[in-house]
Design a protein around this motif. Structure first.
Motif, short mmCIF file in Angstrom:
data_model
loop_
_atom_site.label_atom_id
_atom_site.label_comp_id
_atom_site.label_asym_id
_atom_site.label_seq_id
_atom_site.Cartn_x
_atom_site.Cartn_y
_atom_site.Cartn_z
N GLU A 187 -7.00 0.12 9.86
CA GLU A 187 -8.30 0.78 10.51
C GLU A 187 -8.56 1.93 9.37
O GLU A 187 -9.84 2.55 9.29
CB GLU A 187 -7.71 1.51 11.57
N CYS A 188 -7.78 2.32 8.46
CA CYS A 188 -8.26 3.35 7.57
C CYS A 188 -8.41 2.81 6.07
O CYS A 188 -8.32 3.35 5.20
CB CYS A 188 -7.24 4.49 7.29
N GLY A 189 -8.64 1.58 6.12
CA GLY A 189 -8.94 0.86 4.86
C GLY A 189 -7.46 0.84 3.95
O GLY A 189 -6.41 0.54 4.32
N ALA A 190 -7.69 1.26 2.85
CA ALA A 190 -6.55 1.00 1.82
C ALA A 190 -5.38 2.34 1.91
O ALA A 190 -4.76 2.36 1.19
CB ALA A 190 -6.98 1.14 0.37
N PHE A 191 -5.59 3.01 3.10
CA PHE A 191 -4.70 3.97 3.47
C PHE A 191 -3.11 3.39 3.39
O PHE A 191 -2.16 4.21 3.30
CB PHE A 191 -4.94 4.66 4.65
N CYS A 192 -3.11 2.21 3.55
CA CYS A 192 -1.95 1.63 4.03
C CYS A 192 -1.46 1.05 2.54
O CYS A 192 -0.46 0.22 2.62
CB CYS A 192 -1.77 0.31 4.95
N SER A 193 -1.88 1.31 1.36
CA SER A 193 -1.55 0.78 0.31
C SER A 193 -1.15 1.96 -0.77
O SER A 193 -1.35 3.08 -0.32
CB SER A 193 -2.57 -0.03 -0.50
N THR A 194 -0.77 1.66 -1.99
CA THR A 194 -0.26 2.64 -2.77
C THR A 194 -1.67 3.33 -3.43
O THR A 194 -1.37 4.51 -4.13
CB THR A 194 0.25 2.09 -4.23
N ASN A 195 -2.67 2.90 -3.23
CA ASN A 195 -3.90 3.47 -3.74
C ASN A 195 -5.14 3.84 -2.69
O ASN A 195 -5.92 3.10 -2.53
CB ASN A 195 -4.44 2.77 -4.85
N PRO A 196 -4.78 4.76 -1.78
CA PRO A 196 -5.43 5.00 -0.49
C PRO A 196 -7.19 5.22 -0.98
O PRO A 196 -7.89 4.51 0.15
CB PRO A 196 -4.99 6.19 -0.04
N PHE A 242 1.16 -11.12 11.00
CA PHE A 242 -0.14 -10.83 10.04
C PHE A 242 0.19 -10.68 8.50
O PHE A 242 1.40 -10.06 8.32
CB PHE A 242 -1.12 -9.84 10.48
N THR A 243 -0.55 -10.61 7.83
CA THR A 243 -0.33 -10.33 6.08
C THR A 243 -1.58 -9.50 5.61
O THR A 243 -2.60 -9.63 6.29
CB THR A 243 -0.64 -11.68 5.37
N VAL A 244 -1.03 -8.61 5.12
CA VAL A 244 -1.87 -7.35 4.71
C VAL A 244 -1.89 -7.42 3.08
O VAL A 244 -1.07 -7.37 2.46
CB VAL A 244 -1.69 -5.97 5.35
N GLU A 245 -3.13 -7.16 2.54
CA GLU A 245 -3.33 -7.04 1.13
C GLU A 245 -4.52 -6.14 0.63
O GLU A 245 -5.69 -6.38 1.36
CB GLU A 245 -3.56 -8.53 0.36
N ALA A 246 -4.36 -5.41 -0.20
CA ALA A 246 -5.26 -4.47 -0.77
C ALA A 246 -6.22 -5.44 -1.88
O ALA A 246 -5.77 -6.01 -2.27
CB ALA A 246 -4.80 -2.85 -1.49
N VAL A 256 2.96 0.16 4.14
CA VAL A 256 2.34 -0.42 5.24
C VAL A 256 2.97 0.12 6.76
O VAL A 256 2.17 0.53 7.29
CB VAL A 256 2.52 -2.12 5.17
N ALA A 257 4.54 0.17 6.71
CA ALA A 257 5.09 0.71 7.64
C ALA A 257 4.97 2.04 7.75
O ALA A 257 4.62 2.79 8.78
CB ALA A 257 6.78 0.53 7.53
N ALA A 258 4.68 2.88 6.76
CA ALA A 258 4.32 4.32 6.73
C ALA A 258 3.07 4.48 7.30
O ALA A 258 2.85 5.58 7.99
CB ALA A 258 4.51 5.01 5.27
N HIS A 259 1.99 3.54 7.34
CA HIS A 259 0.83 3.84 7.87
C HIS A 259 0.71 3.84 9.56
O HIS A 259 0.16 4.52 10.16
CB HIS A 259 -0.38 2.68 7.41
N MET A 260 2.00 3.23 10.08
CA MET A 260 1.98 3.28 11.32
C MET A 260 2.20 4.54 11.82
O MET A 260 2.01 5.21 12.99
CB MET A 260 3.21 2.33 11.87
N ASP A 267 4.90 -10.73 -2.11
CA ASP A 267 4.94 -10.61 -3.52
C ASP A 267 4.56 -9.09 -3.90
O ASP A 267 4.72 -8.40 -2.86
CB ASP A 267 3.74 -11.52 -4.34
N GLU A 268 3.99 -8.75 -5.17
CA GLU A 268 3.72 -7.50 -5.40
C GLU A 268 2.49 -6.73 -4.54
O GLU A 268 2.32 -5.52 -4.30
CB GLU A 268 4.02 -6.94 -6.81
N ARG A 269 1.87 -7.55 -4.09
CA ARG A 269 0.61 -7.18 -3.56
C ARG A 269 0.72 -7.13 -2.09
O ARG A 269 -0.21 -6.59 -1.15
CB ARG A 269 -0.57 -8.02 -3.93
N ARG A 270 1.30 -8.21 -1.39
CA ARG A 270 0.96 -8.60 0.14
C ARG A 270 2.33 -8.28 0.79
O ARG A 270 3.53 -8.62 0.35
CB ARG A 270 0.76 -10.08 0.00
N VAL A 271 2.03 -7.94 1.96
CA VAL A 271 3.19 -7.80 3.02
C VAL A 271 2.93 -8.48 4.44
O VAL A 271 1.87 -8.45 4.61
CB VAL A 271 3.36 -6.17 3.25
#
Lengths: 100, 453
Positions: free
Chosen positions: B206-215, B229-233, B245-249, B277-281
């Protein structure tokens, strides 16, 4: 005694809607997580927030080594006596708390 | 049977900006829908109170145009929620007018759905009488005085009104107020994806890339299927890790495990986060607990007066050192002068002093005693009319500039940073409800309109 800022990686604070603020303390490693888990109790949080204990919720998120403190705002977001619209400065109160 | 649903989220909110390269990367993955939020209550009660938008119309228009082009080229729906920051009907109308204008310029033929979410005070009162309204903790009191001052009430839509618009074949869906998650969860739930995964993916994206290393990179893709589900920036320099990803919860959630939504509750207590992999959870194990009754959350703001502020800077060491004494004296003399003046006959007012450099942000909770070289003094006047607030500010002005600490010392002159030192802020609003509304049908009160242009 340790300042929480010394034994955490990040402390962040943010509105959780207009009526709650939530503070996340990311502890980094297990040793510091145990210190924060044991030391940062609801009574200590209540003492520094000047609110009663029943207005505070405390969560332990072991997987992330995070202690989370959520509390009801004494002054609702944006009300006349609110000083911080997004509630982010509460993190600094916690940075300066000392625990064993 | 749909195997998975891909949702492309360009950023946390329209108007904040996103990388077009990252958006194009996301479009290459063939998303099923583009979803973006238009606002929230996060910026305070003014926007809902006044029914206005936080972001510039021109900037939103430029971004919306890019998203409409992306939608058209890929022939997928585009959805925005919380139109115009606060989700009032005027916000939906503004986005509708903007969408029609851009569609005509680009030569697009589109089916546009509008979902209105504003509630009349009379409807709300009837719901109170029918015992459909429940206060959450903590909630402002519903007094007659407060009700009389409410300017807007909105209810946050769940997925059902959005699913109705999708079923009607809408290309573009403009939702008034909706939960941030409902925008993203609506399509996968229509496709019978796992309910816990749909809601959890929606919260994470919901906050876009806030759930990644580069918000600040903006663009996120979530793919939801039958088990998780799978999430990727989408920006090259942004990575989703199990931790981010977990921290965004936790972000902006009072409870890190449970999230109440219209019609149920997301439970992530047993969720697992695994790096593909290094990009996807990959996230699995999230649960959705359907509630017995269907409730939507209400938001309202009321007019609480008009404000004028003054700002000065105190640099003289003697005054910096004795700032509390000076503020006490300043407050007392201003109140006394107001009582003695013709302003006393007017309605009530409040004078609040904030000492910047001492404890302006935390007030009584501040226990740091570091001494600053200079201090800002912000005076906030709240009165029942702008005229009264301005008059009080004019009375306060000379004392703020020149009040001596004691009788037998020279008159100080503090530093006014601009002329005039007083600024009229206009109407002042406060949030007025933290309540839920129980509905018989999830679409009750949400008005759907569809137009082809």
């Amino acid at each position: 005694m340790y300042y929480l800022s010394e034994i955490t990686k990040t402390i962040r604070s943010k509105n959780a809607g207009p009526f709650w603020v939530t503070i996340d303390l990311f502890c980094g490693d297990d040793i510091n997580y145990q210190r924060v888990k044991n030391g940062l109790t609801i009574p200590i949080a209540a003492k520094h927030l000047l609110i009663t204990e029943n207005l505070i919720k405390r969560f332990e998120i072991d997987d992330l080594r995070v202690i989370k403190i959520s509390f009801q705002r004494k002054y609702f977001q944006g009300s006349r006596l609110d000083r911080d619209m997004h509630g982010a400065q509460f993190a600094h109160i916690f940075s300066e708390i000392q625990i064993n | 049977m749909v195997q998975s649903t891909k949702i492309l989220v360009p950023s946390g909110v329209l108007g904040l900006g996103f990388s077009e390269d990252a958006l194009n990367e996301g479009l290459k993955r063939k998303p099923d829908i583009i979803a973006i939020d238009g606002g929230s209550t996060d910026s305070g009660p003014f926007y809902l109170g006044s029914g206005t938008s936080k972001y510039s119309y021109e900037i939103c228009e430029a971004e919306w145009r890019i998203l409409m082009q992306a939608r058209n080229q890929n022939n997928i729906p585009l959805i925005i929620g919380s139109c115009g920051t606060c989700g009032v009907n005027d916000g939906v109308d503004m986005m509708f007018e903007m969408t029609v204008k851009i569609a005509k310029r680009l030569g697009h033929s589109v089916k546009i759905a509008r979902i209105y979410c504003e509630r009349e005070l009379s409807e709300f009162m009837q719901a109170v009488d029918e015992s459909r309204i429940t206060a959450l903790e903590p909630a402002p009191d519903i007094t007659q005085e407060a009700l009389n001052k409410i300017t807007h009430i909105v209810s946050s839509a769940g997925v059902e009104p959005i699913q109705e618009a999708l079923l009607a074949g809408a290309d573009i869906i403009l939702v008034g107020r909706a939960t941030d998650t409902a925008l993203i969860a609506a399509l996968p739930l229509s496709n019978n994806a796992n309910a816990g995964a749909s809601w959890h993916a929606a919260k994470i994206a919901e906050c876009g890339a806030f759930c990644s290393t580069n918000p600040s990179s903006g663009v996120i893709l979530v793919e939801i299927d039958m088990t998780g589900f799978t999430v990727e920036a989408m920006a090259q320099n942004a990575f989703c890790t199990p931790e981010t990803v977990a921290a965004h919860m936790l972000y902006e959630n009072a409870d890190p495990f449970l999230l109440t939504e219209p019609g149920g509750c997301l439970d992530v207590t047993e969720s697992s986060y695994q790096a593909l992999d290094e990009r996807r959870v990959r996230v699995q194990g999230s649960l959705w607990h359907e509630s017995e009754s269907y409730t939507v959350k209400l938001e309202a703001a009321k007019l609480s007066g008009y404000q004028t502020t003054l700002l000065t800077i105190v640099r003289e060491p003697h005054y910096v050192k004795n700032i509390d004494k000076w503020i006490t004296k300043l407050s007392a003399i201003c109140n006394e002068k107001i009582r003695q003046s013709s302003l006393r006959s007017e309605s009530s007012y409040e004078l609040d002093f904030r000492v910047i450099g001492k404890n302006a942000a935390l007030g009584e909770l501040e226990f740091s005693v570091n001494m600053a070289t200079e201090l800002g003094v912000c005076v906030i006047i709240t009165a029942e009319s702008q005229h009264h607030a301005d008059d009080i500010a004019m009375l306060v002005n000379p004392y703020l500039l020149h009040l001596p600490l004691s009788e037998n010392e020279p008159m100080p002159t503090t530093a006014f940073p601009y002329s005039p030192a007083n600024s009229s802020r206009g109407a002042f609003y406060e949030f007025a409800l933290n309540h839920t509304w129980r509905l018989e049908n999830p679409c009750d009160g949400f008005t759907l309109m569809i137009d082809e242009v």
